[in-house]
Design an enzyme around this catalytic site. Sequence first.
Site, short mmCIF file in Angstrom:
data_model
loop_
_atom_site.label_atom_id
_atom_site.label_comp_id
_atom_site.label_asym_id
_atom_site.label_seq_id
_atom_site.Cartn_x
_atom_site.Cartn_y
_atom_site.Cartn_z
N GLY A 64 -19.69 37.49 -14.56
CA GLY A 64 -20.79 37.13 -13.90
C GLY A 64 -21.85 36.23 -14.70
O GLY A 64 -22.91 36.06 -14.48
N SER A 108 -21.79 32.84 -16.20
CA SER A 108 -21.90 31.44 -15.95
C SER A 108 -22.95 30.76 -15.05
O SER A 108 -22.97 29.61 -14.97
CB SER A 108 -20.35 31.06 -15.45
OG SER A 108 -20.47 31.06 -13.85
N GLY A 134 -27.27 31.62 -13.34
CA GLY A 134 -28.52 32.32 -13.06
C GLY A 134 -28.71 33.52 -13.94
O GLY A 134 -28.95 33.05 -14.99
N ASP A 180 -11.48 36.75 -10.88
CA ASP A 180 -12.17 36.90 -9.74
C ASP A 180 -12.33 38.50 -9.83
O ASP A 180 -11.13 39.31 -9.83
CB ASP A 180 -11.37 36.60 -8.15
CG ASP A 180 -12.03 37.10 -7.01
OD1 ASP A 180 -13.13 37.94 -7.12
OD2 ASP A 180 -11.84 36.59 -5.87
N SER A 186 -27.60 46.23 -9.84
CA SER A 186 -27.81 46.46 -8.62
C SER A 186 -28.73 45.34 -8.04
O SER A 186 -28.40 44.10 -7.99
CB SER A 186 -28.05 47.92 -8.31
OG SER A 186 -28.31 48.12 -6.92
N TYR A 243 -25.37 43.77 2.34
CA TYR A 243 -25.51 43.60 1.11
C TYR A 243 -26.12 44.96 0.50
O TYR A 243 -25.60 45.37 -0.65
CB TYR A 243 -26.54 42.53 0.89
CG TYR A 243 -27.05 42.29 -0.62
CD1 TYR A 243 -26.29 41.88 -1.38
CD2 TYR A 243 -28.51 42.67 -0.96
CE1 TYR A 243 -26.83 41.43 -2.82
CE2 TYR A 243 -28.76 42.39 -2.10
CZ TYR A 243 -28.10 41.81 -3.09
OH TYR A 243 -28.65 41.58 -4.38
N LYS A 255 -24.91 47.56 -2.92
CA LYS A 255 -25.80 47.54 -4.08
C LYS A 255 -26.27 48.97 -4.23
O LYS A 255 -26.26 49.52 -5.30
CB LYS A 255 -26.91 46.70 -3.78
CG LYS A 255 -26.59 45.21 -3.87
CD LYS A 255 -26.24 44.92 -5.52
CE LYS A 255 -26.11 43.43 -5.60
NZ LYS A 255 -25.40 43.00 -6.99
#
Length: 279
Positions: A13, A15, A17, A66, A144, A158, A162
Amino acid sequence: MADWRGKKVFIMGGSAGIGRASALDFVRRGASVAIAARGQARIDETVAELQAAAGPGQRIAGFSVDVADAATVRAMAPQVLEALGGLDLLICNSGYAHAGALHEVPDDDFRRLMDVNYLGHVWTVRAFMEHFMAQRSGQIFLVSSMLGFMSVWGYGAYSASKYAIIGFAEALRQEMALFDVGVQVFYPPTTKTPGLEKENEDKPALSWAIESESGWNKTYEAEEVADAMRVAIERRKFHNVVGRDSWIIYTAARHLPGITHYLSDGELKKAAGKVASRS
Ligand SMILES: NC(=O)c1ccc[n+]([C@@H]2O[C@H](COP(=O)([O-])OP(=O)(O)OC[C@H]3O[C@@H](n4cnc5c(N)ncnc54)[C@H](OP(=O)(O)O)[C@@H]3O)[C@@H](O)[C@H]2O)c1
Protein backbone atom coordinates in the site's frame (compact mmCIF):
# COMPACT_ATOMS: atom_id res chain seq x y z
CA MET A 1 17.71 8.75 15.38
CA ALA A 2 18.19 5.50 13.52
CA ASP A 3 20.44 5.41 10.47
CA TRP A 4 18.35 4.19 7.54
CA ARG A 5 21.21 4.10 5.04
CA GLY A 6 21.54 0.60 3.60
CA LYS A 7 18.28 -0.59 5.22
CA LYS A 8 15.64 -2.38 3.12
CA VAL A 9 11.99 -1.43 3.47
CA PHE A 10 8.88 -2.90 1.83
CA ILE A 11 5.54 -1.05 2.01
CA MET A 12 2.31 -2.83 1.04
CA GLY A 13 0.00 0.00 0.00
CA GLY A 14 2.90 2.33 -0.82
CA SER A 15 1.57 4.03 -3.97
CA ALA A 16 -0.67 6.68 -2.36
CA GLY A 17 -1.41 8.62 0.81
CA ILE A 18 0.40 7.65 4.01
CA GLY A 19 2.27 4.74 2.40
CA ARG A 20 3.61 6.88 -0.43
CA ALA A 21 4.72 9.64 1.98
CA SER A 22 6.43 7.02 4.10
CA ALA A 23 8.21 5.46 1.08
CA LEU A 24 9.57 8.87 0.12
CA ASP A 25 10.66 9.56 3.71
CA PHE A 26 12.65 6.32 3.90
CA VAL A 27 14.26 6.87 0.49
CA ARG A 28 15.32 10.41 1.48
CA ARG A 29 16.95 8.87 4.56
CA GLY A 30 19.00 6.46 2.44
CA ALA A 31 16.95 3.24 2.53
CA SER A 32 16.19 0.95 -0.40
CA VAL A 33 12.41 0.81 -0.79
CA ALA A 34 9.94 -1.45 -2.60
CA ILE A 35 6.23 -0.72 -2.74
CA ALA A 36 3.17 -2.72 -3.77
CA ALA A 37 -0.43 -1.81 -4.59
CA ARG A 38 -3.00 -2.70 -7.27
CA GLY A 39 -3.01 0.23 -9.71
CA GLN A 40 -0.01 0.18 -12.06
CA ALA A 41 -0.23 3.89 -12.98
CA ARG A 42 0.20 5.10 -9.38
CA ILE A 43 2.92 2.49 -8.77
CA ASP A 44 4.86 3.79 -11.80
CA GLU A 45 4.44 7.43 -10.68
CA THR A 46 5.60 6.63 -7.15
CA VAL A 47 8.56 4.53 -8.31
CA ALA A 48 9.67 7.42 -10.57
CA GLU A 49 9.39 9.84 -7.62
CA LEU A 50 11.37 7.47 -5.36
CA GLN A 51 14.05 6.95 -8.02
CA ALA A 52 14.44 10.71 -8.39
CA ALA A 53 14.98 11.00 -4.60
CA ALA A 54 17.35 8.00 -4.34
CA GLY A 55 21.12 8.19 -4.22
CA PRO A 56 23.68 5.77 -5.69
CA GLY A 57 23.27 2.18 -4.51
CA GLN A 58 19.68 2.63 -3.24
CA ARG A 59 17.32 0.09 -4.81
CA ILE A 60 13.73 1.01 -5.74
CA ALA A 61 11.04 -1.38 -6.99
CA GLY A 62 7.27 -1.55 -7.46
CA PHE A 63 4.89 -4.53 -7.62
CA SER A 64 1.26 -4.81 -8.63
CA VAL A 65 -0.80 -7.10 -6.39
CA ASP A 66 -4.19 -7.31 -4.71
CA VAL A 67 -3.40 -7.86 -1.03
CA ALA A 68 -6.60 -9.90 -0.64
CA ASP A 69 -5.19 -12.56 -2.98
CA ALA A 70 -3.04 -14.72 -0.69
CA ALA A 71 -1.40 -16.78 -3.47
CA THR A 72 -0.29 -13.71 -5.44
CA VAL A 73 1.08 -12.05 -2.31
CA ARG A 74 3.03 -15.23 -1.48
CA ALA A 75 4.41 -15.42 -5.04
CA MET A 76 5.50 -11.75 -4.90
CA ALA A 77 7.53 -12.04 -1.67
CA PRO A 78 10.69 -13.69 -3.14
CA GLN A 79 10.68 -11.07 -5.92
CA VAL A 80 10.62 -8.29 -3.30
CA LEU A 81 13.51 -9.92 -1.39
CA GLU A 82 15.47 -10.22 -4.62
CA ALA A 83 14.77 -6.65 -5.74
CA LEU A 84 15.86 -5.19 -2.39
CA GLY A 85 18.61 -7.72 -1.62
CA GLY A 86 16.86 -8.64 1.68
CA LEU A 87 14.37 -6.99 4.03
CA ASP A 88 14.70 -5.18 7.38
CA LEU A 89 11.31 -3.50 7.72
CA LEU A 90 7.90 -4.68 6.52
CA ILE A 91 5.11 -2.09 6.63
CA CYS A 92 1.57 -3.41 6.09
CA ASN A 93 -0.31 -0.23 5.23
CA SER A 94 -2.88 -1.22 2.59
CA GLY A 95 -6.49 -0.63 3.53
CA TYR A 96 -9.60 1.47 3.00
CA ALA A 97 -12.70 2.70 4.82
CA HIS A 98 -16.35 2.62 3.91
CA ALA A 99 -18.96 4.05 6.27
CA GLY A 100 -22.63 3.16 6.69
CA ALA A 101 -25.16 2.03 9.29
CA LEU A 102 -24.70 -1.64 10.17
CA HIS A 103 -28.21 -2.61 9.06
CA GLU A 104 -27.78 -0.85 5.69
CA VAL A 105 -24.28 -1.62 4.36
CA PRO A 106 -24.22 -4.51 1.85
CA ASP A 107 -23.04 -7.91 3.15
CA ASP A 108 -20.13 -7.75 0.71
CA ASP A 109 -18.74 -4.63 2.43
CA PHE A 110 -18.14 -6.64 5.61
CA ARG A 111 -16.34 -9.35 3.62
CA ARG A 112 -14.22 -7.05 1.45
CA LEU A 113 -13.15 -4.90 4.44
CA MET A 114 -11.99 -8.03 6.27
CA ASP A 115 -10.32 -9.39 3.11
CA VAL A 116 -8.34 -6.22 2.42
CA ASN A 117 -7.78 -4.60 5.82
CA TYR A 118 -7.33 -7.66 8.03
CA LEU A 119 -6.50 -10.68 5.86
CA GLY A 120 -4.38 -8.50 3.56
CA HIS A 121 -2.05 -7.84 6.51
CA VAL A 122 -2.13 -11.53 7.46
CA TRP A 123 -1.16 -12.70 3.94
CA THR A 124 1.60 -10.11 3.69
CA VAL A 125 3.09 -10.96 7.09
CA ARG A 126 2.92 -14.71 6.41
CA ALA A 127 4.64 -14.24 3.03
CA PHE A 128 7.68 -12.68 4.77
CA MET A 129 7.64 -14.38 8.20
CA GLU A 130 10.05 -17.16 7.35
CA HIS A 131 12.52 -14.63 5.94
CA PHE A 132 12.46 -12.73 9.25
CA MET A 133 12.67 -15.93 11.32
CA ALA A 134 15.75 -17.08 9.39
CA GLN A 135 17.33 -13.62 9.58
CA ARG A 136 16.63 -13.29 13.35
CA SER A 137 16.24 -9.51 13.09
CA GLY A 138 13.93 -6.91 11.58
CA GLN A 139 10.60 -5.23 12.22
CA ILE A 140 7.00 -5.76 11.17
CA PHE A 141 4.76 -2.69 11.35
CA LEU A 142 0.99 -3.11 11.02
CA VAL A 143 -1.20 -0.11 10.20
CA SER A 144 -4.61 -0.19 11.90
CA SER A 145 -6.62 2.99 12.71
CA MET A 146 -7.85 5.06 15.65
CA LEU A 147 -11.02 3.06 14.93
CA GLY A 148 -8.99 -0.06 15.75
CA PHE A 149 -9.35 0.61 19.51
CA MET A 150 -12.68 2.51 19.64
CA SER A 151 -15.62 2.97 17.29
CA VAL A 152 -18.52 5.22 16.41
CA TRP A 153 -21.81 5.13 14.51
CA GLY A 154 -21.30 4.13 10.86
CA TYR A 155 -17.86 2.51 11.19
CA GLY A 156 -18.72 -0.96 12.55
CA ALA A 157 -17.62 -2.94 9.48
CA TYR A 158 -14.40 -0.93 9.11
CA SER A 159 -13.59 -0.99 12.84
CA ALA A 160 -14.02 -4.75 13.07
CA SER A 161 -11.40 -5.20 10.33
CA LYS A 162 -9.01 -2.82 12.12
CA TYR A 163 -9.55 -4.37 15.60
CA ALA A 164 -8.79 -7.79 14.08
CA ILE A 165 -5.31 -6.58 13.12
CA ILE A 166 -4.54 -5.92 16.80
CA GLY A 167 -5.50 -9.43 17.94
CA PHE A 168 -3.34 -10.92 15.19
CA ALA A 169 -0.46 -8.57 16.07
CA GLU A 170 -0.55 -9.49 19.78
CA ALA A 171 0.13 -13.16 18.99
CA LEU A 172 2.58 -12.29 16.20
CA ARG A 173 4.54 -10.13 18.67
CA GLN A 174 5.13 -13.16 20.89
CA GLU A 175 5.92 -15.54 18.04
CA MET A 176 8.44 -13.14 16.54
CA ALA A 177 9.97 -12.27 19.93
CA LEU A 178 11.54 -15.74 19.85
CA PHE A 179 13.40 -14.63 16.70
CA ASP A 180 14.30 -11.07 17.86
CA VAL A 181 11.92 -9.56 15.30
CA GLY A 182 9.92 -6.53 16.48
CA VAL A 183 6.17 -6.21 15.88
CA GLN A 184 4.28 -2.93 16.19
CA VAL A 185 0.79 -1.57 15.56
CA PHE A 186 -0.07 1.93 14.42
CA TYR A 187 -3.37 3.81 14.84
CA PRO A 188 -3.43 6.70 12.30
CA PRO A 189 -5.83 9.60 12.87
CA THR A 190 -7.90 11.23 10.09
CA THR A 191 -5.36 12.01 7.36
CA LYS A 192 -5.69 13.93 4.10
CA THR A 193 -5.15 11.22 1.43
CA PRO A 194 -6.79 9.90 -1.75
CA GLY A 195 -8.27 7.18 0.49
CA LEU A 196 -9.98 9.76 2.72
CA GLU A 197 -11.33 11.59 -0.35
CA LYS A 198 -12.87 8.35 -1.60
CA GLU A 199 -14.33 7.52 1.83
CA ASN A 200 -15.92 10.99 1.99
CA GLU A 201 -17.67 10.55 -1.39
CA ASP A 202 -20.63 8.65 0.09
CA LYS A 203 -20.23 9.20 3.83
CA PRO A 204 -23.65 9.30 5.59
CA ALA A 205 -24.96 12.69 6.76
CA LEU A 206 -24.87 11.49 10.37
CA SER A 207 -21.14 10.70 10.13
CA TRP A 208 -20.46 14.22 8.86
CA ALA A 209 -22.58 15.67 11.68
CA ILE A 210 -20.78 13.58 14.34
CA GLU A 211 -17.44 14.87 13.07
CA SER A 212 -18.63 18.46 13.21
CA GLU A 213 -19.83 17.92 16.83
CA SER A 214 -16.51 16.48 17.93
CA GLY A 215 -13.74 18.59 19.40
CA TRP A 216 -11.32 15.83 18.33
CA ASN A 217 -11.52 15.86 14.55
CA LYS A 218 -8.13 17.27 13.54
CA THR A 219 -7.09 16.20 10.03
CA TYR A 220 -3.38 15.47 9.56
CA GLU A 221 -1.23 15.69 6.43
CA ALA A 222 0.10 12.36 5.07
CA GLU A 223 3.69 13.59 5.56
CA GLU A 224 3.06 14.29 9.30
CA VAL A 225 1.66 10.81 9.75
CA ALA A 226 4.54 9.21 7.81
CA ASP A 227 7.00 11.09 10.01
CA ALA A 228 5.26 9.91 13.20
CA MET A 229 5.27 6.40 11.77
CA ARG A 230 9.07 6.42 11.27
CA VAL A 231 9.64 7.84 14.76
CA ALA A 232 7.43 5.05 16.16
CA ILE A 233 9.41 2.44 14.20
CA GLU A 234 12.66 3.82 15.63
CA ARG A 235 11.23 3.71 19.20
CA ARG A 236 10.02 0.12 18.76
CA LYS A 237 6.99 0.37 21.13
CA PHE A 238 4.02 -1.91 20.39
CA HIS A 239 1.08 0.58 20.39
CA ASN A 240 1.60 3.81 18.42
CA VAL A 241 -0.52 6.93 17.79
CA VAL A 242 0.11 10.29 16.11
CA GLY A 243 0.15 13.50 18.16
CA ARG A 244 -1.06 14.53 21.61
CA ASP A 245 -4.78 14.55 20.66
CA SER A 246 -4.64 10.90 19.53
CA TRP A 247 -2.70 9.97 22.68
CA ILE A 248 -5.40 11.52 24.91
CA ILE A 249 -8.17 9.66 23.03
CA TYR A 250 -6.21 6.38 23.16
CA THR A 251 -5.49 6.72 26.89
CA ALA A 252 -9.11 7.68 27.69
CA ALA A 253 -10.58 4.84 25.61
CA ARG A 254 -8.29 2.36 27.33
CA HIS A 255 -8.46 3.53 30.93
CA LEU A 256 -11.76 5.45 31.14
CA PRO A 257 -14.09 3.54 28.77
CA GLY A 258 -17.27 4.63 30.59
CA ILE A 259 -16.44 8.33 30.31
CA THR A 260 -15.37 7.88 26.67
CA HIS A 261 -18.72 6.28 25.82
CA TYR A 262 -20.58 9.02 27.72
CA LEU A 263 -18.81 11.79 25.78
CA SER A 264 -19.10 10.13 22.38
CA ASP A 265 -22.79 9.27 22.96
CA GLY A 266 -23.36 12.96 23.76
CA GLU A 267 -21.80 13.93 20.41
CA LEU A 268 -23.91 11.30 18.64
CA LYS A 269 -27.18 12.59 20.16
CA LYS A 270 -26.40 16.20 19.24
CA ALA A 271 -25.43 15.14 15.70
CA ALA A 272 -28.59 13.04 15.28
CA GLY A 273 -30.68 16.04 16.46
CA LYS A 274 -28.97 18.25 13.88
CA VAL A 275 -29.60 15.78 11.03
CA ALA A 276 -33.27 15.33 12.11
CA SER A 277 -33.83 19.09 12.22
CA ARG A 278 -32.62 19.38 8.60
CA SER A 279 -35.04 16.75 7.26
N1 LIG B 1 -6.47 8.46 5.74
C1 LIG B 1 -7.03 8.29 6.92
O1 LIG B 1 -7.77 9.18 7.42
C2 LIG B 1 -6.78 7.01 7.72
C3 LIG B 1 -7.19 6.99 9.06
C4 LIG B 1 -6.98 5.83 9.79
C5 LIG B 1 -6.37 4.73 9.21
N2 LIG B 1 -5.98 4.79 7.91
C6 LIG B 1 -5.34 3.59 7.34
O2 LIG B 1 -4.05 3.94 6.86
C7 LIG B 1 -3.73 3.16 5.70
C8 LIG B 1 -3.39 4.08 4.54
O3 LIG B 1 -4.51 4.91 4.29
P1 LIG B 1 -4.51 6.08 3.20
O4 LIG B 1 -5.59 7.01 3.60
O5 LIG B 1 -3.13 6.55 2.98
O6 LIG B 1 -5.05 5.25 1.93
P2 LIG B 1 -4.92 5.57 0.35
O7 LIG B 1 -4.62 6.97 0.09
O8 LIG B 1 -6.17 5.02 -0.26
O9 LIG B 1 -3.70 4.61 -0.07
C9 LIG B 1 -3.87 3.22 0.16
C10 LIG B 1 -2.74 2.44 -0.48
O10 LIG B 1 -3.06 1.03 -0.34
C11 LIG B 1 -3.21 0.45 -1.66
N3 LIG B 1 -4.27 -0.55 -1.61
C12 LIG B 1 -5.58 -0.35 -1.35
N4 LIG B 1 -6.26 -1.50 -1.48
C13 LIG B 1 -5.34 -2.44 -1.85
C14 LIG B 1 -5.42 -3.82 -2.18
N5 LIG B 1 -6.60 -4.46 -2.17
N6 LIG B 1 -4.29 -4.46 -2.52
C15 LIG B 1 -3.10 -3.82 -2.54
N7 LIG B 1 -2.96 -2.51 -2.25
C16 LIG B 1 -4.08 -1.83 -1.92
C17 LIG B 1 -3.54 1.64 -2.57
O11 LIG B 1 -3.25 1.41 -3.94
P3 LIG B 1 -4.34 0.76 -4.96
O12 LIG B 1 -5.67 1.37 -4.64
O13 LIG B 1 -3.83 1.07 -6.32
O14 LIG B 1 -4.32 -0.70 -4.67
C18 LIG B 1 -2.62 2.69 -1.97
O15 LIG B 1 -1.29 2.45 -2.37
C19 LIG B 1 -4.96 2.28 5.44
O16 LIG B 1 -4.78 1.02 6.06
C20 LIG B 1 -6.09 3.03 6.13
O17 LIG B 1 -7.16 2.20 6.54
C21 LIG B 1 -6.18 5.91 7.14
